[in-house]
Design a protein around this motif. Structure first.
Motif, PDB file in Angstrom:
ATOM      1  N   GLY A  87       0.794  -1.230   0.000  1.00 11.81           N
ATOM      2  CA  GLY A  87       0.000   0.000   0.000  1.00 11.81           C
ATOM      3  C   GLY A  87       0.819   1.269   0.000  1.00 11.81           C
ATOM      4  N   VAL A  88       2.137   1.160  -0.168  1.00 11.89           N
ATOM      5  CA  VAL A  88       3.019   2.325  -0.214  1.00 11.89           C
ATOM      6  C   VAL A  88       3.765   2.326  -1.547  1.00 11.89           C
ATOM      7  CG1 VAL A  88       5.055   3.431   0.811  1.00 11.89           C
ATOM      8  CG2 VAL A  88       3.318   2.393   2.292  1.00 11.89           C
ATOM      9  N   ARG A  89       3.855   3.509  -2.166  1.00 10.07           N
ATOM     10  CA  ARG A  89       4.654   3.676  -3.378  1.00 10.07           C
ATOM     11  C   ARG A  89       5.961   4.347  -2.980  1.00 10.07           C
ATOM     12  NH1 ARG A  89       4.622   3.496  -8.779  1.00 10.07           N
ATOM     13  NH2 ARG A  89       5.847   5.033  -9.935  1.00 10.07           N
ATOM     14  N   GLN A 112      -1.964   1.835   9.902  1.00 12.25           N
ATOM     15  CA  GLN A 112      -2.535   2.222  11.185  1.00 12.25           C
ATOM     16  C   GLN A 112      -2.988   3.670  11.263  1.00 12.25           C
ATOM     17  OE1 GLN A 112      -0.025   0.864  14.546  1.00 12.25           O
ATOM     18  NE2 GLN A 112       1.078  -0.415  13.097  1.00 12.25           N
ATOM     19  N   VAL A 113      -2.531   4.494  10.328  1.00 12.23           N
ATOM     20  CA  VAL A 113      -2.790   5.932  10.410  1.00 12.23           C
ATOM     21  C   VAL A 113      -3.448   6.407   9.123  1.00 12.23           C
ATOM     22  CG1 VAL A 113      -1.738   8.201  10.642  1.00 12.23           C
ATOM     23  CG2 VAL A 113      -0.829   6.280  11.950  1.00 12.23           C
ATOM     24  N   ALA A 114      -4.565   7.101   9.251  1.00 11.49           N
ATOM     25  CA  ALA A 114      -5.215   7.705   8.090  1.00 11.49           C
ATOM     26  C   ALA A 114      -4.569   9.060   7.811  1.00 11.49           C
ATOM     27  CB  ALA A 114      -6.708   7.873   8.344  1.00 11.49           C
ATOM     28  N   GLY A 115      -4.398   9.387   6.545  1.00 11.27           N
ATOM     29  CA  GLY A 115      -3.801  10.664   6.189  1.00 11.27           C
ATOM     30  C   GLY A 115      -2.294  10.583   6.106  1.00 11.27           C
ATOM     31  N   GLY A 116      -1.663  11.735   5.981  1.00  9.89           N
ATOM     32  CA  GLY A 116      -0.218  11.777   5.876  1.00  9.89           C
ATOM     33  C   GLY A 116       0.449  11.384   7.177  1.00  9.89           C
ATOM     34  N   VAL A 117       1.644  10.797   7.069  1.00  6.64           N
ATOM     35  CA  VAL A 117       2.342  10.329   8.266  1.00  6.64           C
ATOM     36  C   VAL A 117       3.842  10.547   8.113  1.00  6.64           C
ATOM     37  CG1 VAL A 117       2.410   7.953   7.387  1.00  6.64           C
ATOM     38  CG2 VAL A 117       2.691   8.369   9.826  1.00  6.64           C
ATOM     39  N   LEU A 118       4.450  10.997   9.185  1.00 12.43           N
ATOM     40  CA  LEU A 118       5.897  11.137   9.276  1.00 12.43           C
ATOM     41  C   LEU A 118       6.392   9.979  10.140  1.00 12.43           C
ATOM     42  CD1 LEU A 118       7.811  13.404   8.170  1.00 12.43           C
ATOM     43  CD2 LEU A 118       7.843  14.308  10.503  1.00 12.43           C
ATOM     44  N   VAL A 120       9.217   8.102  12.042  1.00 13.06           N
ATOM     45  CA  VAL A 120      10.491   8.433  12.674  1.00 13.06           C
ATOM     46  C   VAL A 120      11.059   7.179  13.324  1.00 13.06           C
ATOM     47  CG1 VAL A 120      11.642   9.859  14.412  1.00 13.06           C
ATOM     48  CG2 VAL A 120       9.702  10.789  13.103  1.00 13.06           C
ATOM     49  N   GLY A 121      12.211   6.744  12.840  1.00 12.13           N
ATOM     50  CA  GLY A 121      12.896   5.597  13.422  1.00 12.13           C
ATOM     51  C   GLY A 121      14.113   6.048  14.207  1.00 12.13           C
ATOM     52  N   VAL A 122      14.231   5.587  15.447  1.00  9.87           N
ATOM     53  CA  VAL A 122      15.340   5.998  16.313  1.00  9.87           C
ATOM     54  C   VAL A 122      16.116   4.752  16.718  1.00  9.87           C
ATOM     55  CG1 VAL A 122      16.010   7.435  18.264  1.00  9.87           C
ATOM     56  CG2 VAL A 122      13.765   7.769  17.209  1.00  9.87           C
ATOM     57  N   GLY A 123      17.160   4.466  15.969  1.00 11.20           N
ATOM     58  CA  GLY A 123      18.005   3.314  16.262  1.00 11.20           C
ATOM     59  C   GLY A 123      19.450   3.754  16.252  1.00 11.20           C
ATOM     60  N   THR A 124      20.279   3.039  15.502  1.00 11.38           N
ATOM     61  CA  THR A 124      21.647   3.505  15.295  1.00 11.38           C
ATOM     62  C   THR A 124      21.616   4.847  14.571  1.00 11.38           C
ATOM     63  OG1 THR A 124      22.447   1.231  15.180  1.00 11.38           O
ATOM     64  CG2 THR A 124      23.868   2.945  14.255  1.00 11.38           C
ATOM     65  N   ALA A 125      20.755   4.924  13.570  1.00  9.11           N
ATOM     66  CA  ALA A 125      20.516   6.179  12.858  1.00  9.11           C
ATOM     67  C   ALA A 125      19.146   6.722  13.231  1.00  9.11           C
ATOM     68  CB  ALA A 125      20.598   5.955  11.351  1.00  9.11           C
ATOM     69  N   LEU A 126      18.964   8.002  12.984  1.00  8.93           N
ATOM     70  CA  LEU A 126      17.650   8.626  13.047  1.00  8.93           C
ATOM     71  C   LEU A 126      17.158   8.730  11.615  1.00  8.93           C
ATOM     72  CD1 LEU A 126      15.444  10.327  14.618  1.00  8.93           C
ATOM     73  CD2 LEU A 126      16.790  12.329  13.945  1.00  8.93           C
ATOM     74  N   THR A 127      16.031   8.078  11.310  1.00  7.33           N
ATOM     75  CA  THR A 127      15.471   8.136   9.962  1.00  7.33           C
ATOM     76  C   THR A 127      14.085   8.757  10.014  1.00  7.33           C
ATOM     77  OG1 THR A 127      14.492   5.902  10.097  1.00  7.33           O
ATOM     78  CG2 THR A 127      16.745   6.085   9.260  1.00  7.33           C
ATOM     79  N   ILE A 128      13.779   9.556   9.008  1.00  7.77           N
ATOM     80  CA  ILE A 128      12.477  10.211   8.907  1.00  7.77           C
ATOM     81  C   ILE A 128      11.978  10.027   7.483  1.00  7.77           C
ATOM     82  CG2 ILE A 128      11.210  12.377   9.107  1.00  7.77           C
ATOM     83  CD1 ILE A 128      13.364  13.344  11.039  1.00  7.77           C
ATOM     84  N   ASP A 129      10.772   9.520   7.329  1.00  6.25           N
ATOM     85  CA  ASP A 129      10.177   9.328   6.012  1.00  6.25           C
ATOM     86  C   ASP A 129       8.770   9.894   6.002  1.00  6.25           C
ATOM     87  OD1 ASP A 129      11.994   7.642   4.186  1.00  6.25           O
ATOM     88  OD2 ASP A 129      12.104   6.581   6.096  1.00  6.25           O
ATOM     89  N   LEU A 130       8.433  10.568   4.920  1.00  4.96           N
ATOM     90  CA  LEU A 130       7.109  11.177   4.764  1.00  4.96           C
ATOM     91  C   LEU A 130       6.292  10.379   3.764  1.00  4.96           C
ATOM     92  CD1 LEU A 130       5.076  13.476   5.255  1.00  4.96           C
ATOM     93  CD2 LEU A 130       6.245  14.758   3.421  1.00  4.96           C
ATOM     94  N   VAL A 131       5.108   9.973   4.190  1.00  6.43           N
ATOM     95  CA  VAL A 131       4.154   9.274   3.332  1.00  6.43           C
ATOM     96  C   VAL A 131       2.883  10.098   3.293  1.00  6.43           C
ATOM     97  CG1 VAL A 131       2.893   7.125   2.910  1.00  6.43           C
ATOM     98  CG2 VAL A 131       5.143   7.051   4.008  1.00  6.43           C
ATOM     99  N   ASP A 132       2.384  10.412   2.083  1.00  6.28           N
ATOM    100  CA  ASP A 132       1.195  11.260   2.006  1.00  6.28           C
ATOM    101  C   ASP A 132      -0.072  10.431   2.173  1.00  6.28           C
ATOM    102  OD1 ASP A 132       0.524  10.090  -0.459  1.00  6.28           O
ATOM    103  OD2 ASP A 132       1.134  11.828  -1.649  1.00  6.28           O
ATOM    104  N   ALA A 133      -1.218  11.108   2.107  1.00  7.36           N
ATOM    105  CA  ALA A 133      -2.502  10.457   2.383  1.00  7.36           C
ATOM    106  C   ALA A 133      -2.852   9.385   1.362  1.00  7.36           C
ATOM    107  CB  ALA A 133      -3.607  11.508   2.433  1.00  7.36           C
ATOM    108  N   GLU A 134      -2.208   9.434   0.198  1.00 10.86           N
ATOM    109  CA  GLU A 134      -2.462   8.424  -0.836  1.00 10.86           C
ATOM    110  C   GLU A 134      -1.467   7.268  -0.774  1.00 10.86           C
ATOM    111  OE1 GLU A 134      -2.688  11.899  -1.699  1.00 10.86           O
ATOM    112  OE2 GLU A 134      -4.792  11.431  -1.213  1.00 10.86           O
ATOM    113  N   GLY A 135      -0.576   7.301   0.200  1.00 13.71           N
ATOM    114  CA  GLY A 135       0.389   6.219   0.334  1.00 13.71           C
ATOM    115  C   GLY A 135       1.646   6.408  -0.490  1.00 13.71           C
TER     116      GLY A 135
END
Length: 246
Positions: A87-89, A112-118, A120-135
């Motif tokens: 469900g993600v492109r 799990q989340v309707a709409g856009g979602v940021l 955030v993964g906090v492990g060895t690295a900090l990663t941030i990915d943006l997914v819009d409401a259409e996936g």
């Protein structure tokens, strides 16, 4: 027999049974650079239907994991990143260069989340990915996590402690100053990304945080959702859509 999910990261191997399309209780086992940690095999049943594997860990550990799983499982599926999955492109020019853990976290968050979602993964690295409401994955960023920042500082200046301190605005001691600076840098990137996403989409995205270091940021991110097993959630979703895994 049952399906199981395996997430081999940079510092831990996580595993969980998949029941009714969801991940069950997740067990985590720290590992070294060359050897998987003790005890994880005892958590497995004698036989597995399908082992769903996601790995960003060292090649030697991936091989050790597969050496155990191949004779035990009727089928082993190593998840690869594809343009369209769960469900993600994926927005990378070359999807194969995106870490599979980031892709799976986006799939888990999207479910799990309707709409856009940021994400955030906090492990060895900090990663941030943006997914819009259409996936659609609109891209992301990678930075050192607060833990890695402190390790790097300690490596160059051993008098700077690896741990300790409170997350305050301005520290009045070295430990607090380190905690404020390293966690603050991570929070600044999350907040900057949230604001940029809001300008792009016209509304602020939901923030979903996962990873072993999530706890140090959550208190400073009101309204953020904590989903510690987000990669496993993504694997569980893919297990219901086998064609989505490579």
């Amino acid at each position: 027999m049952s399906d199981w999910a395996f997430d081999l990261g940079n510092t831990r191997l996580k595993l969980a049974p998949l029941r009714h399309g969801s991940a069950g209780e997740v067990a985590a086992f720290p590992h070294g650079e060359h050897v998987l940690g003790a005890g994880w095999m005892a958590a497995l049943p004698p036989r597995i239907d399908v082992a769903w594997v996601a790995s960003v860990g060292p090649a030697a550990l991936r091989a050790a994991l597969l050496q155990v799983l191949v004779p035990r499982a009727a089928r082993v599926v190593e998840v690869r990143v594809a343009r369209e999955m769960g469900g993600v492109r994926i927005g990378y020019d070359d999807p194969a260069r995106l870490g599979v853990d980031r892709a799976l976290a986006m799939i888990g968050a999207r479910a799990q989340v309707a709409g856009g979602v940021l994400v955030v993964g906090v492990g060895t690295a900090l990663t941030i990915d943006l997914v819009d409401a259409e996936g659609v994955h609109l891209g992301g960023c990678i930075a050192p996590s607060p833990t890695l920042m402190r390790e790097a500082l300690h490596a160059r200046a051993s008098q700077l402690p690896l741990e300790g301190g409170a997350l305050v605005q301005f520290g009045t001691g070295t430990e607090d100053a380190l905690a404020a600076g390293c966690a603050g840098a991570a929070l600044g990137l999350v907040e900057r990304s949230r604001d940029a996403a809001a300008r792009l989409a016209g509304a602020p995205p939901a923030i979903v945080v996962h990873g072993g270091g999530a706890g140090m940021l959550l208190a400073a991110l009101p309204g953020a959702l904590h989903r510690p097993s987000l990669v496993m959630d993504g694997l569980a979703r893919l297990s219901r859509q086998p064609a989505g895994a490579g």
